[in-house]
Design a protein around this motif. Structure first.
Motif, PDB file in Angstrom:
ATOM      1  N   SER A  18      31.307 -10.801 -19.041  1.00  0.00           N
ATOM      2  CA  SER A  18      31.426  -9.679 -18.103  1.00  0.00           C
ATOM      3  C   SER A  18      30.077  -9.354 -17.478  1.00  0.00           C
ATOM      4  O   SER A  18      29.996  -9.064 -16.278  1.00  0.00           O
ATOM      5  CB  SER A  18      31.961  -8.450 -18.813  1.00  0.00           C
ATOM      6  OG  SER A  18      33.006  -8.791 -19.652  1.00  0.00           O
ATOM      7  N   LEU A  21      29.482 -11.896 -14.839  1.00  0.00           N
ATOM      8  CA  LEU A  21      30.355 -11.640 -13.679  1.00  0.00           C
ATOM      9  C   LEU A  21      29.825 -10.480 -12.858  1.00  0.00           C
ATOM     10  O   LEU A  21      29.759 -10.538 -11.623  1.00  0.00           O
ATOM     11  CB  LEU A  21      31.767 -11.341 -14.179  1.00  0.00           C
ATOM     12  CG  LEU A  21      32.863 -11.117 -13.143  1.00  0.00           C
ATOM     13  CD1 LEU A  21      33.011 -12.354 -12.296  1.00  0.00           C
ATOM     14  CD2 LEU A  21      34.164 -10.791 -13.814  1.00  0.00           C
ATOM     15  N   LEU A  22      29.393  -9.427 -13.544  1.00  0.00           N
ATOM     16  CA  LEU A  22      28.829  -8.256 -12.867  1.00  0.00           C
ATOM     17  C   LEU A  22      27.585  -8.666 -12.069  1.00  0.00           C
ATOM     18  O   LEU A  22      27.406  -8.235 -10.917  1.00  0.00           O
ATOM     19  CB  LEU A  22      28.469  -7.199 -13.907  1.00  0.00           C
ATOM     20  CG  LEU A  22      28.219  -5.797 -13.375  1.00  0.00           C
ATOM     21  CD1 LEU A  22      29.497  -5.270 -12.771  1.00  0.00           C
ATOM     22  CD2 LEU A  22      27.750  -4.900 -14.488  1.00  0.00           C
ATOM     23  N   VAL A  24      26.920 -11.598 -10.789  1.00  0.00           N
ATOM     24  CA  VAL A  24      27.309 -12.360  -9.601  1.00  0.00           C
ATOM     25  C   VAL A  24      27.810 -11.415  -8.519  1.00  0.00           C
ATOM     26  O   VAL A  24      27.565 -11.625  -7.328  1.00  0.00           O
ATOM     27  CB  VAL A  24      28.390 -13.405  -9.966  1.00  0.00           C
ATOM     28  CG1 VAL A  24      28.947 -14.048  -8.725  1.00  0.00           C
ATOM     29  CG2 VAL A  24      27.806 -14.460 -10.874  1.00  0.00           C
ATOM     30  N   ILE A  25      28.477 -10.316  -8.918  1.00  0.00           N
ATOM     31  CA  ILE A  25      29.032  -9.413  -7.911  1.00  0.00           C
ATOM     32  C   ILE A  25      27.950  -8.530  -7.303  1.00  0.00           C
ATOM     33  O   ILE A  25      27.877  -8.377  -6.084  1.00  0.00           O
ATOM     34  CB  ILE A  25      30.157  -8.548  -8.521  1.00  0.00           C
ATOM     35  CG1 ILE A  25      31.321  -9.430  -8.927  1.00  0.00           C
ATOM     36  CG2 ILE A  25      30.649  -7.528  -7.503  1.00  0.00           C
ATOM     37  CD1 ILE A  25      32.397  -8.685  -9.655  1.00  0.00           C
ATOM     38  N   ILE A  26      27.074  -7.925  -8.125  1.00  0.00           N
ATOM     39  CA  ILE A  26      26.208  -6.882  -7.568  1.00  0.00           C
ATOM     40  C   ILE A  26      24.833  -7.380  -7.134  1.00  0.00           C
ATOM     41  O   ILE A  26      24.209  -6.728  -6.306  1.00  0.00           O
ATOM     42  CB  ILE A  26      26.037  -5.683  -8.535  1.00  0.00           C
ATOM     43  CG1 ILE A  26      25.344  -6.097  -9.824  1.00  0.00           C
ATOM     44  CG2 ILE A  26      27.346  -5.010  -8.804  1.00  0.00           C
ATOM     45  CD1 ILE A  26      25.026  -4.913 -10.713  1.00  0.00           C
ATOM     46  N   ARG A  28      21.947  -9.616  -5.183  1.00  0.00           N
ATOM     47  CA  ARG A  28      21.934 -10.201  -3.843  1.00  0.00           C
ATOM     48  C   ARG A  28      20.927 -11.334  -3.700  1.00  0.00           C
ATOM     49  O   ARG A  28      20.789 -11.908  -2.635  1.00  0.00           O
ATOM     50  CB  ARG A  28      21.650  -9.111  -2.806  1.00  0.00           C
ATOM     51  CG  ARG A  28      22.826  -8.196  -2.558  1.00  0.00           C
ATOM     52  CD  ARG A  28      23.894  -8.915  -1.763  1.00  0.00           C
ATOM     53  NE  ARG A  28      25.192  -8.267  -1.837  1.00  0.00           N
ATOM     54  CZ  ARG A  28      26.152  -8.628  -2.683  1.00  0.00           C
ATOM     55  NH1 ARG A  28      25.944  -9.593  -3.543  1.00  0.00           N
ATOM     56  NH2 ARG A  28      27.317  -8.026  -2.677  1.00  0.00           N
ATOM     57  N   LEU A  33      21.572 -14.693  -8.916  1.00  0.00           N
ATOM     58  CA  LEU A  33      22.996 -15.047  -8.940  1.00  0.00           C
ATOM     59  C   LEU A  33      23.219 -16.292  -9.800  1.00  0.00           C
ATOM     60  O   LEU A  33      24.150 -16.362 -10.603  1.00  0.00           O
ATOM     61  CB  LEU A  33      23.425 -15.328  -7.509  1.00  0.00           C
ATOM     62  CG  LEU A  33      24.700 -14.689  -7.013  1.00  0.00           C
ATOM     63  CD1 LEU A  33      24.359 -13.356  -6.407  1.00  0.00           C
ATOM     64  CD2 LEU A  33      25.325 -15.561  -5.991  1.00  0.00           C
TER      65      LEU A  33
ATOM     66  N   SER B  98      32.691  -2.202  -8.493  1.00  0.00           N
ATOM     67  CA  SER B  98      32.662  -3.501  -9.168  1.00  0.00           C
ATOM     68  C   SER B  98      32.371  -3.333 -10.658  1.00  0.00           C
ATOM     69  O   SER B  98      32.941  -4.055 -11.488  1.00  0.00           O
ATOM     70  CB  SER B  98      31.638  -4.428  -8.512  1.00  0.00           C
ATOM     71  OG  SER B  98      30.407  -3.777  -8.391  1.00  0.00           O
ATOM     72  N   VAL B 102      34.966  -4.743 -13.493  1.00  0.00           N
ATOM     73  CA  VAL B 102      34.541  -5.681 -14.539  1.00  0.00           C
ATOM     74  C   VAL B 102      34.779  -5.078 -15.921  1.00  0.00           C
ATOM     75  O   VAL B 102      35.225  -5.765 -16.854  1.00  0.00           O
ATOM     76  CB  VAL B 102      33.069  -6.074 -14.336  1.00  0.00           C
ATOM     77  CG1 VAL B 102      32.546  -6.821 -15.541  1.00  0.00           C
ATOM     78  CG2 VAL B 102      32.924  -6.928 -13.103  1.00  0.00           C
TER      79      VAL B 102
END
Lengths: 102, 169
Positions: A18, A21-22, A24-26, A28, A33, B98, B102
């Motif tokens: 998790s 994943l977080l 990769v999402i938040i 920049r 990444l 997000s 998650v």
């Protein structure tokens, strides 16, 4: 529950996945990444090793060995792509890389 | 609570805290800091591998990840001469959303794991991931995937050389 069982390792693995994943999402920055992707791969490795130990099957560890090798190759190719990208566009920020956006 | 349980909790906490510091460091936005915390994550994870009696994998983890992959990362970061990532306008709604999504996914998976009776504690586990056992499997049952993997490495090497040429056609 006093014994450390399969569940404990799987929960650590899920939490680490998790976190990746977080990231990769938040995040920049392309490099960070990429590090988050590595975290996710490592989480999968931990789950495989835990299953291999508690189910008495060594195949999981061979799988992890192969995953580590493929991940090393993937990092090499990905970082070469990032360097080529930086040479052309002078940026590692994902929001500046929108050529493929419709 | 036995000693190995305490060691498990120490390594697990170290792995998770360093993992969080890789993606969301409150002090520094520098990629070098992230890479350093990634090293710590990987080393504490190899401690977990040792607790799972996967001794060979623990060594490989440190050699390949901490030794090769992170050095590659640091090399690229230094090569690109990145400035400290300037704080751009971050959409706070998207970030909060997000995080929530998650966390919901993680909670769902953890709840499923906890509900499933996985059974077997350490009592029934006596598997040893020693070099001898792993080597027997790699060079016996899994010899074909092993050879294919060497081909994968060769292809990756050719690809990297092609990508890093000056004139990319």
């Amino acid at each position: 529950m006093s014994h450390i069982g399969l569940q404990h390792y799987l929960i650590v693995s899920v939490l680490l996945f998790s976190i990746g994943l977080l990231g990769v999402i938040i995040r920049r920055n392309v490099l960070v990444l990429y590090m988050s992707l590595e975290l996710m791969l490592n989480a999968a490795n931990l789950a495989l090793v835990a299953f291999s130990r508690f189910k008495n099957n060594l195949d999981g560890q061979i799988m992890v060995l192969f995953i580590i090798t493929v991940a090393a190759a993937e990092v090499a190719v990905g970082l070469a792509l990032i360097v080529a990208l930086y040479r052309r566009r002078q940026t590692t920020h994902v929001e500046d890389l929108t050529t493929l956006k419709l | 609570m036995s000693a190995s349980d305490i060691i498990f909790y120490i390594f697990a906490a170290l792995t998770l805290v360093c993992g969080i510091l890789v993606v969301a460091n409150p002090v520094s936005r520098n990629p070098v800091t992230s890479a350093m915390f990634l090293v710590l994550t990987i080393i504490s994870m190899s401690g977990l591998f040792v607790l799972l009696h996967a001794f060979f994998l623990a060594a490989v983890q440190i050699l390949v990840y901490a030794g090769a992959v992170i050095v590659l990362f640091l090399f690229v970061i230094m090569l690109l001469d990145l400035k400290e990532e300037q704080r751009r306008h971050v959409n706070r709604v998207v970030a909060a959303l997000s995080v929530i999504v998650v966390m919901v996914i993680a909670a769902a998976i953890i709840w499923t794991i906890w509900q499933t009776k996985l059974g077997d504690g350490l009592d029934s586990a006596h598997l040893e991931g020693s070099l001898r056992a792993v080597g027997h499997l790699v060079f016996g049952k899994y010899i074909l995937p092993f050879e294919i993997l060497s081909l994968v490495l060769l292809v990756a090497m050719v690809g990297v050389i092609l990508l890093s040429k000056k004139e990319l056609k």
